[in-house]
Design a protein around this motif. Structure first.
Motif, PDB file in Angstrom:
ATOM      1  N   ASN A 177      -0.544   4.378   0.561  1.00  0.00           N
ATOM      2  CA  ASN A 177      -1.386   5.500   0.977  1.00  0.00           C
ATOM      3  C   ASN A 177      -1.063   6.142   2.323  1.00  0.00           C
ATOM      4  OD1 ASN A 177      -2.936   5.578  -1.408  1.00  0.00           O
ATOM      5  ND2 ASN A 177      -3.845   3.653  -0.730  1.00  0.00           N
ATOM      6  N   PHE A 178      -0.475   5.419   3.195  1.00  0.00           N
ATOM      7  CA  PHE A 178      -0.105   5.977   4.497  1.00  0.00           C
ATOM      8  C   PHE A 178      -1.236   6.765   5.154  1.00  0.00           C
ATOM      9  CE2 PHE A 178       3.985   4.980   2.642  1.00  0.00           C
ATOM     10  CZ  PHE A 178       4.643   4.400   3.706  1.00  0.00           C
ATOM     11  N   CYS A 179      -2.397   6.170   5.263  1.00  0.00           N
ATOM     12  CA  CYS A 179      -3.445   6.769   6.095  1.00  0.00           C
ATOM     13  C   CYS A 179      -2.811   6.889   7.479  1.00  0.00           C
ATOM     14  CB  CYS A 179      -4.676   5.875   6.131  1.00  0.00           C
ATOM     15  SG  CYS A 179      -5.324   5.601   4.469  1.00  0.00           S
ATOM     16  N   GLN A 199      -5.016  -3.727  -1.271  1.00  0.00           N
ATOM     17  CA  GLN A 199      -5.361  -2.701  -0.276  1.00  0.00           C
ATOM     18  C   GLN A 199      -6.072  -1.532  -0.941  1.00  0.00           C
ATOM     19  OE1 GLN A 199      -5.355  -3.360   2.686  1.00  0.00           O
ATOM     20  NE2 GLN A 199      -3.749  -4.849   3.052  1.00  0.00           N
ATOM     21  N   TYR A 203      -3.459   6.570  10.493  1.00  0.00           N
ATOM     22  CA  TYR A 203      -3.686   5.632  11.605  1.00  0.00           C
ATOM     23  C   TYR A 203      -3.145   4.243  11.305  1.00  0.00           C
ATOM     24  CZ  TYR A 203      -7.333   4.750   8.196  1.00  0.00           C
ATOM     25  OH  TYR A 203      -7.974   4.520   7.015  1.00  0.00           O
ATOM     26  N   CYS A 204      -2.715   3.997  10.058  1.00  0.00           N
ATOM     27  CA  CYS A 204      -2.614   2.614   9.591  1.00  0.00           C
ATOM     28  C   CYS A 204      -1.186   2.075   9.520  1.00  0.00           C
ATOM     29  CB  CYS A 204      -3.278   2.513   8.220  1.00  0.00           C
ATOM     30  SG  CYS A 204      -3.373   0.829   7.610  1.00  0.00           S
ATOM     31  N   HIS A 239     -10.514   2.259  -2.850  1.00  0.00           N
ATOM     32  CA  HIS A 239     -10.229   3.459  -2.044  1.00  0.00           C
ATOM     33  C   HIS A 239     -11.007   4.625  -2.658  1.00  0.00           C
ATOM     34  CE1 HIS A 239      -8.347   6.637   0.113  1.00  0.00           C
ATOM     35  NE2 HIS A 239      -7.431   5.853   0.658  1.00  0.00           N
ATOM     36  N   VAL A 258      -0.420  -0.793   7.921  1.00  0.00           N
ATOM     37  CA  VAL A 258      -0.241  -1.695   6.772  1.00  0.00           C
ATOM     38  C   VAL A 258       0.912  -1.292   5.838  1.00  0.00           C
ATOM     39  CG1 VAL A 258      -1.380  -2.643   4.691  1.00  0.00           C
ATOM     40  CG2 VAL A 258      -2.597  -2.606   6.875  1.00  0.00           C
ATOM     41  N   PRO A 259       1.032   0.002   5.435  1.00  0.00           N
ATOM     42  CA  PRO A 259       2.139   0.334   4.526  1.00  0.00           C
ATOM     43  C   PRO A 259       3.517   0.024   5.128  1.00  0.00           C
ATOM     44  CG  PRO A 259       0.546   2.123   4.621  1.00  0.00           C
ATOM     45  CD  PRO A 259       0.180   1.164   5.709  1.00  0.00           C
ATOM     46  N   CYS A 298       0.839  -1.196   0.000  1.00  0.00           N
ATOM     47  CA  CYS A 298       0.000   0.000   0.000  1.00  0.00           C
ATOM     48  C   CYS A 298       0.876   1.249   0.000  1.00  0.00           C
ATOM     49  CB  CYS A 298      -0.898   0.001   1.234  1.00  0.00           C
ATOM     50  SG  CYS A 298      -1.978   1.437   1.272  1.00  0.00           S
ATOM     51  N   ARG A 307      -6.770  10.795   4.243  1.00  0.00           N
ATOM     52  CA  ARG A 307      -7.533   9.954   3.315  1.00  0.00           C
ATOM     53  C   ARG A 307      -7.647  10.589   1.922  1.00  0.00           C
ATOM     54  NH1 ARG A 307      -8.421   4.689   3.662  1.00  0.00           N
ATOM     55  NH2 ARG A 307     -10.525   4.815   2.842  1.00  0.00           N
TER      56      ARG A 307
HETATM   57 FE1  SF4 Z   1      -3.467   1.576   2.959  1.00  0.00          FE
HETATM   58 FE2  SF4 Z   1      -5.974   0.950   3.581  1.00  0.00          FE
HETATM   59 FE3  SF4 Z   1      -4.192   1.287   5.497  1.00  0.00          FE
HETATM   60 FE4  SF4 Z   1      -5.019   3.375   4.153  1.00  0.00          FE
HETATM   61  S1  SF4 Z   1      -6.287   2.046   5.490  1.00  0.00           S
HETATM   62  S2  SF4 Z   1      -2.886   2.922   4.642  1.00  0.00           S
HETATM   63  S3  SF4 Z   1      -5.319   2.527   2.119  1.00  0.00           S
HETATM   64  S4  SF4 Z   1      -4.163  -0.294   3.948  1.00  0.00           S
END
Ligand code: SF4
Ligand code: SAH
Ligand code: F3S
Length: 442
Positions: free
Chosen positions: A160-162, A202, A164-165, A239, A167-168, A158, A278
């Motif tokens: 996007n680096f939201c 993602q 809070y997240c 997204h 995952v990236p 991913c 976002r």
């Molecule tokens: Fe990526 Fe989804 Fe996490 Fe945003 S919420 S950083 S789009 S995985």
């Protein structure tokens, strides 16, 4: 005697599918899947760290295996998945769970078999967590466990680096699979009788942007439309920042694609959306919903929502409530914000108190549940096409979903799993539907 394995999976569909790949590797080595941990020779924990409770759950279970490991010296305990990619994890693991034999990150999970061989030939533990991903591996044959549904990765990582997240940080940057590999896999699945294919990424909308061959998500959907046979196509996740009319039209024109879109909104407050990074506002999101409904009038829309993001006020929360009411979601996954080490939001002042978060999530869940109940009532007396997914032993009934994702239960005298059936809905069971089969497709 054959050796057995058991895999515990936490987190999202991406992880569920990765476990199917690990199962494929183990089964190619002659291991058989077992249900009872006492019979296992290899135990794999495929972990998630998206929220604190997912992490605690995995840690709790790895802790419980200590006794078994002491009693069974040859038992191999492996930990993989997103948790292993976190910097603090290595220390936590060696101090708290020194008996873990194999640690493997998300970037080289295709090497699970090689690491297992290495461990079997040496006493020392094997730890291999990479900083960047291995090239995409196309040679693993997953051992699928969710017939008639099948997961297909179209991309990993991913960008996007939201705020809070995590995952990236634990999955790296976006990497798309070649369209020809995706198409080949989907074709084979359909030929083998799979009836629902979910494309995983993602942010599926950005599929192909990292390839230099002109691939795009809309084009991929168009290509899948050419595959013959009856099956359903779903996607996880779109997204909102870059879902385009092209994509929605491709979905509308694809006879396989379910008229259902998962469009995670996260918050109804533009101020909070800005802080979440976002890259869309409440208004932009609502106009996308309008665009989708113009192109696909009966499209189901589902979402993900986080409550209690840092600085979220009652007014912000009420904006989320009003957005939920305006859109009228067909389903929503609701989460309490959980600070994740290393993310931007975890360093923000004004974290919302646990009591307020709890109060907000309960209010939101009540609203969405009520909406689902009302929506289910509209089905009574109607006939719907259901793909039968399973037999529910507790309910003594078959279970399946309609195109919009609504769950239905019904009795039948022979095995229907993997078949499309027409069910007449006679009543509701809360949010789900109950009915009788009026037609079974050949
Ligand atoms: Fe990526 Fe989804 Fe996490 Fe945003 S919420 S950083 S789009 S995985
Ligand atoms: N890539 C997907 C989401 C993957 S994570 C997307 O952007 O839509 C699934 C969901 O977990 C997210 O949509 C979000 O609602 C939730 N989530 C992610 N990080 C979280 C956190 N720190 N606390 C609470 N929920 C979180
Ligand atoms: Fe999925 Fe959890 Fe990783 S949601 S991508 S398994 S952090």
């Amino acid at each position: 005697m054959s050796k057995n394995y058991i895999i515990y999976t936490y987190g999202c569909q991406m992880n569920v599918h990765e476990s199917e790949k690990i199962a494929g590797i183990l089964s190619a080595k002659g291991y058989a899947c077992c249900d009872d941990v006492e019979n296992a020779d290899v135990i794999v924990y495929n972990t998630c760290c998206v929220r604190e409770n997912a992490e605690q759950h995995a840690f709790g279970n790895i802790g419980m295996i200590k006794k078994l490991k002491k009693a069974k010296k040859d038992l191999i305990v492996a930990v993989c998945g997103c948790m292993t990619q976190q910097k603090e994890f290595a220390e936590k693991l060696s101090s708290t769970f020194p008996y873990v034999d194999i640690v493997i990150g998300t970037f080289n999970v295709d090497k699970f078999g090689e690491l297992l061989d290495k461990k079997l030939s040496q006493k020392k533990k094997v730890v291999e967590v990479l900083d960047s991903p291995n090239p995409i591996c196309e040679s693993i044959i997953p051992l699928r466990s969710s017939f008639p549904n099948a997961w297909v990765n179209i991309m990993y990582g991913c960008n996007n680096f939201c705020s809070y997240c995590i995952v990236p940080y634990v999955r790296g940057r976006e990497r798309s699979r070649k369209a020809e590999d995706v198409l080949k896999e989907v074709k084979e699945l359909v030929e083998n009788g799979y009836k629902e294919i979910t494309l995983l990424g993602q942010n599926v909308n950005s599929y192909g942007k990292d390839l230099s061959d002109g691939s795009s998500f809309a084009h991929l959907i168009d290509e899948i439309a050419k595959i013959e046979g009856k099956f359903r196509l779903r996607f996880m996740s779109n997204h909102p920042k870059d879902i385009t009319e092209d994509v929605v039209r491709a979905i509308a024109n694809n006879q396989h694609a379910c008229k259902s879109i998962h469009l995670p909104v996260q918050s109804g407050s533009s101020r909070i959306l800005g802080l979440m990074n976002r890259k869309y506002t409440r208004e932009q999101y609502l106009s996308e919903v309008e665009m989708i409904r113009k192109i696909i009038p009966d499209c189901a829309i589902t979402t993900d929502i986080i409550v209690g993001f840092p600085t979220e006020t009652e007014e912000d929360f009420l904006e989320t409530v009003s957005l939920v009411e305006t859109v009228g979601y067909d389903g929503a996954f609701t989460f309490v914000y959980s600070p994740r080490e290393g993310t931007v939001a975890s360093k923000m002042d004004d974290q919302v108190s646990p009591d307020v978060k709890k109060d907000r999530i309960m209010r939101l869940v009540d609203i969405q549940n009520e909406r689902n109940r009302q929506d289910s009532l509209k089905y009574v007396g109607k006939q719907v096409e259901i793909l039968v997914e399973d037999y529910d032993k507790k309910k003594n009934a078959y279970m399946g979903r309609d195109e919009r994702g609504r769950m239905a239960y019904f009795e039948f005298s022979r095995n229907l799993v993997g078949r499309f059936v027409t069910v007449e809905i006679t009543k509701t069971g809360g949010m789900s539907l109950i009915g009788k089969v009026v037609k079974v497709e050949d």
